[in-house]
Motif scaffolding. Sequence first.
Motif, PDB file in Angstrom:
ATOM      1  N   ALA A 189       0.628  -1.225  -0.091  1.00  0.00           N
ATOM      2  CA  ALA A 189      -0.037  -0.001  -0.064  1.00  0.00           C
ATOM      3  C   ALA A 189       0.850   1.434   0.138  1.00  0.00           C
ATOM      4  CB  ALA A 189      -0.898  -0.060   1.276  1.00  0.00           C
ATOM      5  N   ALA A 232      -3.693  -1.772   5.357  1.00  0.00           N
ATOM      6  CA  ALA A 232      -3.692  -1.099   4.153  1.00  0.00           C
ATOM      7  C   ALA A 232      -4.928  -0.127   4.145  1.00  0.00           C
ATOM      8  CB  ALA A 232      -3.608  -2.151   3.028  1.00  0.00           C
ATOM      9  N   LEU A 253      -7.773  -5.654   0.431  1.00  0.00           N
ATOM     10  CA  LEU A 253      -6.864  -4.975   1.212  1.00  0.00           C
ATOM     11  C   LEU A 253      -6.757  -5.487   2.638  1.00  0.00           C
ATOM     12  CD1 LEU A 253      -7.965  -1.144   0.634  1.00  0.00           C
ATOM     13  CD2 LEU A 253      -5.925  -2.534  -0.323  1.00  0.00           C
TER      14      LEU A 253
END
Length: 122
Positions: free
Chosen positions: A55, A84, A80
């Motif tokens: 990220a 992140a 994610l």
Amino acid sequence: MKPRIDATQFGSITLGGTVYDHDVMVCPDASVQRRKKKLSKAVYGTSHTISLAEAKHVYHQGEGAQTLIIGTGQYGRVGLSPEAAKYFKRKRCDVVLLPTPDVIGTWNQAKGNVIGLFHVTC
């Protein structure tokens, strides 16, 4: 001007007429790079969960981006990590997660400072 997504199928994505047979990241300056999925594989053993390290790398490539559009794979398997997600929230970068075939219209119509991250398989 960012490259349009022309098409995608399992194992490839076509951006501005060029076929890529690997995951890619499209930066706000319209450059296309190979996705650094090893940053996530090192933490999770898979590239299907985007790590904090990945990220940070993605955001750094498009510093100040307002939106990150993620093509989560042909069957939508990428997501994610909680870390992140929190990172992008702190950076005030909106994240759009859609299966790669479904993200084409969103990406092609996106305006402004946008980053794209596209998974081309599962």
